[in-house]
Design a protein around this motif. Structure first.
Motif, PDB file in Angstrom:
ATOM      1  N   SER A 109      -4.849  10.252  20.845  1.00 57.03           N
ATOM      2  CA  SER A 109      -5.979   9.998  21.743  1.00 57.03           C
ATOM      3  C   SER A 109      -7.294   9.850  20.990  1.00 57.03           C
ATOM      4  N   SER A 110      -7.323  10.272  19.734  1.00 59.95           N
ATOM      5  CA  SER A 110      -8.534  10.100  18.937  1.00 59.95           C
ATOM      6  C   SER A 110      -8.711   8.661  18.470  1.00 59.95           C
ATOM      7  N   SER A 214     -12.760   9.219  18.653  1.00 59.29           N
ATOM      8  CA  SER A 214     -13.173  10.098  17.557  1.00 59.29           C
ATOM      9  C   SER A 214     -14.248   9.476  16.682  1.00 59.29           C
ATOM     10  N   GLU A 218     -16.972  10.625  21.027  1.00 63.56           N
ATOM     11  CA  GLU A 218     -16.975  12.077  20.828  1.00 63.56           C
ATOM     12  C   GLU A 218     -18.123  12.547  19.932  1.00 63.56           C
ATOM     13  N   PRO A 219     -18.365  11.908  18.774  1.00 61.14           N
ATOM     14  CA  PRO A 219     -19.513  12.359  17.955  1.00 61.14           C
ATOM     15  C   PRO A 219     -20.854  12.210  18.660  1.00 61.14           C
TER      16      PRO A 219
END
Length: 366
Positions: A109-110, A214, A218-219
């Motif tokens: 999923s990343s 990712s 996310e970041p």
């Protein structure tokens, strides 16, 4: 227009109208223009006029996806397409379908997210609402995931020939022989367009990076909606870069015919007078170039329209209320996101392999 003593390669509207696949190219160009204008008008109206969101733009985007896929299929139907090329596309499509199945279900999923569970739930909810609970049939996440894998296999088979053609034209465009600078049309291409052509081959790969949670969402702490908009924007950027590259890549293909003529002429024992065999070879090469010019342009424009249409469909259907459409908007939005993502993935893979085949010395230098 360029002329030789045995044949000529010309690119003007009057002569292109008689070339094979001109109608398909004309349709793709027209639909792409209308789609861009409609999407821009929708965005301006919603931003500055507070107008209600129209239903024409998402419908046109979905229609454009079909037009782009049809155009790619038509490139294989041309009589000049070798049978082995069609067989190879089917083989690659089958192998890509298997690979896509593993990607959809087992990719981390990343790296990429396929919301097939959400799509299955929305379909079941729509079926229950439409039938008043009379339909007991339920769509499982497995069914949706396998459908997404089929999309991946179909895209891989259709994009194969187009990616190889674009890489071949790109190689000639960026590495034009010095002795061809005087007469090759690619030599006169503006620097800004050369930059866009080079960028167009990097943007699909960058889009895959942006699509990875990712790497960006996310970041940066982006919401699901913001991440979807970012992905859609990069799909659109890739499409615009490819659209802008259609003319330079087509011109590079035309230059390849003239370069063939020059190489045969300079390699001839009598440079002032070609032999009958040499004239036949050059004539056949330039006739083939004339025949394929619209097909080459279509192979560059159709993937661009596909990415653009999927991008706009993601944007419009993603913002649509579920009650505004018989088909759940998430189904179309996620399907288009899947098609666009696989287009970038398999386009990059096919282009990379084609680059290695065309220039093995650049990758395997001793």
């Amino acid at each position: 227009m360029a002329t030789t003593t045995v044949a000529r390669v010309d690119l003007v509207h009057e002569t292109m109208m008689n070339r094979p696949m001109f109608e398909d190219l004309d349709i793709v160009a027209f639909v792409g223009f209308v789609l861009c204008a409609n999407a821009a008008a929708r965005w301006c109206a919603s931003r500055w006029l507070n107008a209600d969101k129209d239903s024409m733009t998402p419908t046109l985007a979905l229609f454009s996806v079909v037009i782009a896929m049809r155009a790619l299929i038509r490139t294989y139907a041309d009589r000049s397409t070798p049978g082995v090329e069609r067989q190879l596309s089917f083989l690659i499509g089958f192998l890509a379908w298997i690979a896509s199945t593993f990607i959809v279900f087992f990719a981390p999923s990343s790296a990429v997210v396929f919301n097939y569970s959400l799509v299955a739930d929305d379909i079941n909810a729509a079926l229950s609402t439409a039938a008043g609970g009379l339909i007991t049939l339920r769509v499982k996440a497995l069914h949706v995931g396998l459908t997404f894998a089929v999309f991946g296999g179909a895209v891989a088979g259709l994009i194969l020939s187009a990616a190889a053609r674009m890489v071949k034209s790109y190689t000639l465009f960026t590495q034009l022989p010095e002795w061809a600078m005087e007469y090759a049309g690619s030599a006169g291409c503006p620097h800004w367009r050369k930059f866009i052509v080079r960028t167009s081959f990097a943007l699909p790969l960058l889009t895959l990076v942006v699509s990875a949670p990712s790497m960006v969402s996310e970041p940066l702490g982006l919401s699901a909606e913001a991440a979807r908009d970012a992905q859609s924007a990069f799909f659109a950027l890739s499409a615009f870069a490819l659209f802008t590259s259609v003319q330079p890549l087509t011109q590079a293909f035309l230059d390849s015919g003239l370069i063939t003529w020059y190489e045969i002429k300079e390699g001839s024992a009598d440079k002032d007078r070609l032999s009958e065999r040499e004239r036949l070879v050059i004539g056949h090469r330039l006739d083939l170039t004339n025949h394929l010019v619209c097909k080459v342009a279509l192979q560059c424009a159709a993937p661009a329209l596909l990415l653009l249409a999927c991008s706009i469909a993601m944007w419009t259907y993603g913002d649509m209320d579920a009650s505004a459409s018989f088909i759940p908007p998430s189904v179309i939005a996620e399907s288009c996101a899947c098609i666009a993502w696989f287009t970038c993935l398999y386009g990059c893979l096919a282009g990379g392999v084609a680059m290695v085949v065309i220039q093995p010395e650049a990758f395997f230098a001793r």
